[in-house]
Design a protein around this motif. Structure first.
Motif, PDB file in Angstrom:
ATOM      1  N   LYS A 179       0.826  -1.203   0.000  1.00 38.47           N
ATOM      2  CA  LYS A 179       0.000   0.000   0.000  1.00 38.47           C
ATOM      3  C   LYS A 179       0.862   1.255   0.000  1.00 38.47           C
ATOM      4  O   LYS A 179       0.510   2.257  -0.635  1.00 38.47           O
TER       5      LYS A 179
ATOM      6  N   LEU B 287      -7.263  -5.976   6.595  1.00 40.95           N
ATOM      7  CA  LEU B 287      -7.946  -4.699   6.778  1.00 40.95           C
ATOM      8  C   LEU B 287      -7.180  -3.761   7.700  1.00 40.95           C
ATOM      9  O   LEU B 287      -7.143  -2.553   7.470  1.00 40.95           O
TER      10      LEU B 287
ATOM     11  N   GLN C  24     -17.135  -4.057  -1.505  1.00 38.34           N
ATOM     12  CA  GLN C  24     -16.831  -2.659  -1.226  1.00 38.34           C
ATOM     13  C   GLN C  24     -15.367  -2.311  -1.459  1.00 38.34           C
ATOM     14  O   GLN C  24     -15.055  -1.197  -1.873  1.00 38.34           O
ATOM     15  N   ILE C  25     -14.451  -3.228  -1.184  1.00 35.30           N
ATOM     16  CA  ILE C  25     -13.023  -2.914  -1.318  1.00 35.30           C
ATOM     17  C   ILE C  25     -12.500  -3.287  -2.697  1.00 35.30           C
ATOM     18  O   ILE C  25     -11.776  -2.515  -3.329  1.00 35.30           O
TER      19      ILE C  25
ATOM     20  N   PHE D  10      -7.798   0.030   6.788  1.00 33.65           N
ATOM     21  CA  PHE D  10      -9.244  -0.040   6.997  1.00 33.65           C
ATOM     22  C   PHE D  10      -9.566  -0.418   8.444  1.00 33.65           C
ATOM     23  O   PHE D  10     -10.495  -1.184   8.708  1.00 33.65           O
ATOM     24  N   GLU D  11      -8.788   0.122   9.403  1.00 27.83           N
ATOM     25  CA  GLU D  11      -8.965  -0.260  10.807  1.00 27.83           C
ATOM     26  C   GLU D  11     -10.364   0.066  11.320  1.00 27.83           C
ATOM     27  O   GLU D  11     -11.001  -0.748  12.005  1.00 27.83           O
ATOM     28  N   LYS D  12     -10.866   1.250  10.967  1.00 32.43           N
ATOM     29  CA  LYS D  12     -12.199   1.644  11.448  1.00 32.43           C
ATOM     30  C   LYS D  12     -13.285   0.765  10.838  1.00 32.43           C
ATOM     31  O   LYS D  12     -14.240   0.365  11.518  1.00 32.43           O
ATOM     32  N   MET D  13     -13.137   0.482   9.560  1.00 27.61           N
ATOM     33  CA  MET D  13     -14.103  -0.386   8.885  1.00 27.61           C
ATOM     34  C   MET D  13     -14.101  -1.769   9.522  1.00 27.61           C
ATOM     35  O   MET D  13     -15.169  -2.358   9.776  1.00 27.61           O
ATOM     36  N   TYR D  14     -12.904  -2.286   9.827  1.00 29.92           N
ATOM     37  CA  TYR D  14     -12.838  -3.625  10.404  1.00 29.92           C
ATOM     38  C   TYR D  14     -13.396  -3.631  11.824  1.00 29.92           C
ATOM     39  O   TYR D  14     -14.003  -4.615  12.251  1.00 29.92           O
TER      40      TYR D  14
ATOM     41  N   ILE E 264     -16.176  -7.248   1.985  1.00 27.91           N
ATOM     42  CA  ILE E 264     -14.799  -7.018   1.534  1.00 27.91           C
ATOM     43  C   ILE E 264     -14.710  -7.126   0.016  1.00 27.91           C
ATOM     44  O   ILE E 264     -14.101  -6.275  -0.652  1.00 27.91           O
TER      45      ILE E 264
END
Length: 487
Positions: free
Chosen positions: A295, A367, A426-427, A372-376, A423
């Protein structure tokens, strides 16, 4: 495949597996001895105190995760002064959290003695209260051990982490066996465990000092350093908080509504599958830093995620299939036929639960590492609330400990399906519903096989499960082993 076998990822996974499985295997073999010597209810007290200790780990604030990230980053730049600062800051914070644990242990003991928390039988209330207080002292050492372990892993010394961690566990187990053989009870076992943890802490500091140039232990609480550690750890900690609370609730349900004797065998099965899940979790410990690197440099991690997920699921589901076929003769031998008979239904139900819970492993690594910590956290909160609701519905529908596991399993199956759908859709912007259904074919067939009472249908379903594993993970979702190697 051969190159993957020789990769650092493979070696680090192997060290993780040794660390995770060495202790529980020996503990499992010695369990009949402990139950016979201590008695079913006193062993149940041990299981309850261990569950309380795990629950108290909600106070760790994710400092182990922060240690791993920052030690790895500073060590990569050869900035050993900052490495030392990270370790000292997190150790100092852990010492304050240790005090908080002891105060919590004292509060829980008071609640059990004077307010009937968990409805402990009067004959065991003194033992439970003493064990809880000693357990709260012991759990604080687990915070230090976590920081030590993540330090060695950040330095890519998984071997040192394994030697120290497994050495401590086996030393404690050996001493506990000796103490019980000599006629001592649980209080002596907890005191011995605290002494061993203290000695291990001193040895670990000596080893760390040799690995990190200029390292010296100092009590260090600097506001800037504290915020740096906590800012990173907060979302992983929220996730851990939700998971710990959820997956200790079932044992508290059992001890409160069913009793200590049932908790002995329920707790035995639950502990066994906790270690099995940790073993499956150790298959891909290297995924998070690799995803973070991709990333950072702008590479698309989708292919790596899918290969790692499919590799993890293929190994985990295959292992659970084999376990479901061979656990009865092996565990009957290790535990004795009578003790296996008491735990067998719990083992069967937890096997089905684990079949679906393995779907949480790779999304957790991916994640969090991909930003994507908040999403997870929202996903974790969703499935934890669902699972706790399933526990309550399962118990109050059946009024049995087995009903709790069935409720957990139904909720987990549904929420893991939704997680994979989210996942993918959306991702990765794919056809999430279709992919989720295809991935669920092997676990659906395997869980049906395990729960079936008809032998011919059961073995037919096992055969279909093997075919579905081949179809899903070698044809439809083919694993790219080249992506699983370290650069």
């Amino acid at each position: 495949m051969a190159a993957f076998n020789l990769s650092r990822n493979f070696k680090n996974s192997l060290w993780n597996l040794v660390d995770i499985f060495a202790y529980p295997l020996i503990f499992l073999v010695s369990t009949p001895f402990f139950i016979d010597r201590l008695g079913e209810k006193e062993f149940g007290v041990w299981m309850l105190v261990n569950s309380l200790m795990i629950a108290m780990q909600i106070f760790n604030l994710g400092l182990g995760t922060a240690t791993f990230k920052h030690v790895a980053a500073h060590a990569g730049l050869k900035d050993f002064e900052k490495v030392s600062s990270t370790i000292n800051t997190n150790f100092s914070l852990s010492s304050l959290l240790h005090i908080l644990c002891v105060l919590s242990g004292l509060s829980i003991s008071i609640a059990m003695r004077y307010f009937s928390l968990f409805k402990i039988e009067p004959a065991y209330i003194d033992l439970v209260c003493a064990g809880t207080l000693l357990g709260s002292i012991l759990v604080g050492f687990k915070f230090y051990e976590q920081i030590i372990g993540y330090t060695f892993k950040a330095l890519e010394r998984f071997d040192l982490d394994t030697f120290l961690s497994t050495g401590l566990k086996l030393s404690v187990l050996t001493i506990n066996i000796l103490l019980v053989f000599l006629g001592f009870g649980l209080v002596a076992l907890f005191i011995a465990s605290i002494a061993c943890s203290f000695i291990n802490l001193i040895i670990s500091f000596v080893v760390i000092k040799k690995q990190i140039p200029g390292f010296e232990w100092r009590f260090k609480l600097n506001k800037i350093n504290i915020m740096q550690e906590l800012n990173f750890a907060i979302w992983p900690w929220f996730q851990t908080l939700a998971i710990i609370i959820t997956f200790q609730c079932d044992r508290f349900f059992v001890v409160t509504f069913v009793g200590l004797a049932t908790l002995t065998y329920y707790g035995l099965a639950a502990t066994m599958f906790n270690h099995i899940h940790m073993g499956f979790n150790a298959i891909v410990p290297w995924l998070a830093p690799k995803i973070t690197k991709m990333k950072t440099i702008g590479e698309d991690p989708e292919a790596l995620y899918r290969s790692a997920r499919n590799f993890s699921l293929l190994l985990s589901l295959s292992a659970l299939l084999i376990f479901s076929l061979v656990n009865e003769p092996i565990l009957s031998l290790l535990l004795s036929k009578t003790k296996y008979a008491a735990a067998s239904e719990f083992i069967r139900l937890f096997t089905v639960f684990e079949i679906f819970f393995v779907f949480s492993i790779v999304p957790n690594y991916f994640l969090n590492a991909a930003g994507f910590e908040k999403m997870y956290f929202k996903i974790v909160l969703f499935y934890c609330i669902s699972i706790m609701s399933g526990m309550a519905i399962g118990y109050f529908t059946t009024h049995t400990a087995g009903g709790i596991i069935m409720g957990m399993t139904a909720s987990t199956a549904l929420t893991m399906f939704i997680q994979n759908w989210i996942i993918s859709q959306q991702i990765f912007k794919g056809n999430g519903l279709k992919e989720a259904f295809i991935l669920y074919l092997p676990p659906f067939l395997l869980s049906w096989a395990i729960m079936s009472s008809d032998k011919w249908l059961q073995f037919s379903l096992y055969g279909l499960t093997i075919l579905s594993l081949h179809f899903v993970f070698t044809r439809h979702q083919k694993i790219n082993f080249n992506l699983l190697k370290i650069d």
